[in-house]
Design an enzyme around this catalytic site. Structure first.
Site, PDB file in Angstrom:
ATOM      1  N   ASP A  18      29.527  -7.648 -17.050  1.00 25.21           N
ATOM      2  CA  ASP A  18      29.001  -6.331 -16.752  1.00 25.21           C
ATOM      3  C   ASP A  18      28.810  -6.245 -15.240  1.00 25.21           C
ATOM      4  O   ASP A  18      28.740  -7.270 -14.552  1.00 25.21           O
ATOM      5  CB  ASP A  18      27.667  -6.132 -17.485  1.00 25.21           C
ATOM      6  N   ASP A  20      26.802  -3.253 -13.194  1.00 23.45           N
ATOM      7  CA  ASP A  20      25.497  -2.752 -12.755  1.00 23.45           C
ATOM      8  C   ASP A  20      24.379  -3.658 -13.260  1.00 23.45           C
ATOM      9  O   ASP A  20      24.210  -3.843 -14.465  1.00 23.45           O
ATOM     10  CB  ASP A  20      25.275  -1.324 -13.268  1.00 23.45           C
TER      11      ASP A  20
END
Length: 334
Positions: A18, A20
Site C-alpha cells: 500500500d 498512503d
C-alpha cells in the site's frame, strides 16, 4: 532471549505495498521506507505498489516514488482505477461510454480497456465509475447520480472512508461515493481493497508465488489479505493503532506487525506460548479473568505481538473490549 527465525522479507518473493500511510504521507516519504524498499529490491524481492487511490496515473505515482528515492516504473504500480476499469470492461460492451466521477487515473485506465470516458449523463453511459480526486465537483457528482438513476452500473474504485495525509485523515472515496449512493438509492460495486478485484489485478500483474501484502489499515489491507488467503504485514505508520490491533476481529488480524517498513529486514522473534503466558522478546502477556496483562521491556512491537497473541487466543472468533486491554496499552506506553 527468544531465538530468531531469520528476517521477515526472506520468506516472500513479492511485496504488494500500500502507499498512503505505508510508503509516503502526502509529498513526503514515511521514515525508513525508501531505505527498506531499496534493500528489499537489491535482495531480489519484487516490489508492487498497490493503492486504493485512483486519482493519479501509474506514471505519476512512479515518478513520485522515484523522487522519494524509491526507483519505480509505471508497470510496478497497480491502482484501484485499473482494477475498476478491468471490472467494468468485463461487464459492458467494448467501446461503451463510462461516466467518470474522478481524475485522470480513472480516465486513462478506462481508455486502456477500450472504454470511452464521458462527463455527462446525457451520453447515456453504461457505467459510472467514481474515484477520489482533488477537483471533484458538485456538478460531476450530480451527473453521476443522474446516470445511476437512469440505470448505469455504479462502480467505486475503493470504499475507504478516510485517507491519511501529512495533515491527518481526510475524507476518502468511500465517503464521497455516499453522495451518489444516497441520491440514487444504489450501492456501488467496489473494486478496491478489501474487495477481490484489486488483489486479482495485482496477482495478474506480478505473478507472485509467495506474496506479502503490506498495509496500514485493518479494514482494507489486512482484510484484503485475509480474503485472498495470503500473509500480511501491518505497519504502524498510518491509520491502525495498537488498540485497533488488540481489538481486531479475526479477518482484521495481521500475520506480522512492524513499526515501519524497516521491520522487513528485522529478525523475526517468535511469539511462544508457555505455562506463564505468551512471550515475545522481553515481554510476557497473560489473559486472565477477562483482562490482558502485559509485563516486560524492550521493543514495543514485540510487546504488542505478545499481547495480540494472548488476546486473540482468548477471544477466539470474537473481539476484545477496549477496557480489557487498557492496562496492556499503558505498559506499551500507548
Amino acid at each position: 532471549m527468544s531465538e530468531t527465525t531469520g528476517v521477515l522479507v526472506d520468506a516472500y518473493d513479492t511485496l504488494l505495498l500500500d502507499l498512503d500511510g505505508v510508503v509516503y504521507l502526502g509529498k513526503h516519504a514515511v521514515p525508513q521506507a525508501p531505505e527498506a524498499l531499496v534493500k528489499a529490491r537489491d535482495l531480489g524481492v519484487r516490489l508492487a505498489f498497490v493503492t486504493n487511490n485512483a486519482s493519479r496515473t501509474p506514471g505519476a505515482i512512479a515518478q513520485h516514488l522515484s523522487h522519494l528515492g524509491i526507483p519505480a516504473a509505471p508497470q510496478d504500480v497497480v491502482t484501484s482505477a485499473q482494477a475498476a476499469a478491468r471490472l467494468v470492461a468485463e461487464h459492458v460492451p467494448a467501446g461503451s461510454a463510462v461516466l467518470v466521477v474522478g481524475g485522470m487515473g480513472l480516465r486513462m485506465a478506462l481508455r486502456e480497456h477500450g472504454l470511452r470516458p464521458v462527463t455527462t449523463a446525457l451520453d447515456a453511459p453504461a457505467a459510472v465509475v467514481q474515484g477520489i480526486a482533488d477537483n471533484l465537483s458538485y456538478g460531476l457528482l450530480c451527473e453521476g447520480a443522474l446516470a445511476v438513476r437512469q440505470g448505469a452500473w455504479f462502480v467505486a474504485a475503493n470504499g475507504d472512508t478516510t485517507m491519511p495525509t501529512g495533515r491527518g485523515e481526510q475524507p476518502g472515496n468511500g465517503s464521497m461515493s455516499r453522495v451518489i449512493a444516497t441520491a440514487a438509492g444504489v450501492e456501488p460495486v467496489v473494486a478496491g481493497k478489501p474487495e477481490p478485484p484489486l488483489h486479482r489485478e495485482s496477482m495478474i500483474r506480478t505473478r507472485a508465488e509467495r506474496p506479502l501484502i503490506v498495509g496500514d489499515r485493518l479494514d482494507t489491507d489486512i482484510e484484503g489479505a485475509t480474503r485472498a488467503g495470503v500473509d500480511s504485514l501491518l505497519v504502524l505508520t498510518g491509520v491502525a493503532t495498537p488498540l485497533d490491533v488488540l481489538t481486531a476481529a479475526p479477518h482484521h488480524r495481521p500475520t506480522h506487525i512492524a513499526a515501519d517498513l524497516s521491520g522487513l529486514h528485522a529478525p523475526v522473534v517468535p511469539v511462544v506460548r508457555g505455562s506463564g503466558g505468551w512471550t515475545c522478546g522481553g515481554w510476557t502477556a497473560v489473559w486472565q479473568d477477562g483482562e490482558l496483562t502485559l509485563t516486560g521491556e524492550g521493543d514495543p512491537v514485540e510487546g504488542l505481538r505478545a499481547a495480540s497473541a494472548a488476546t486473540w487466543d482468548a477471544v477466539g472468533d470474537g473481539q476484545a473490549d477496549e477496557g480489557a486491554v487498557k492496562a496492556a496499552l499503558a505498559a506499551l506506553g500507548r
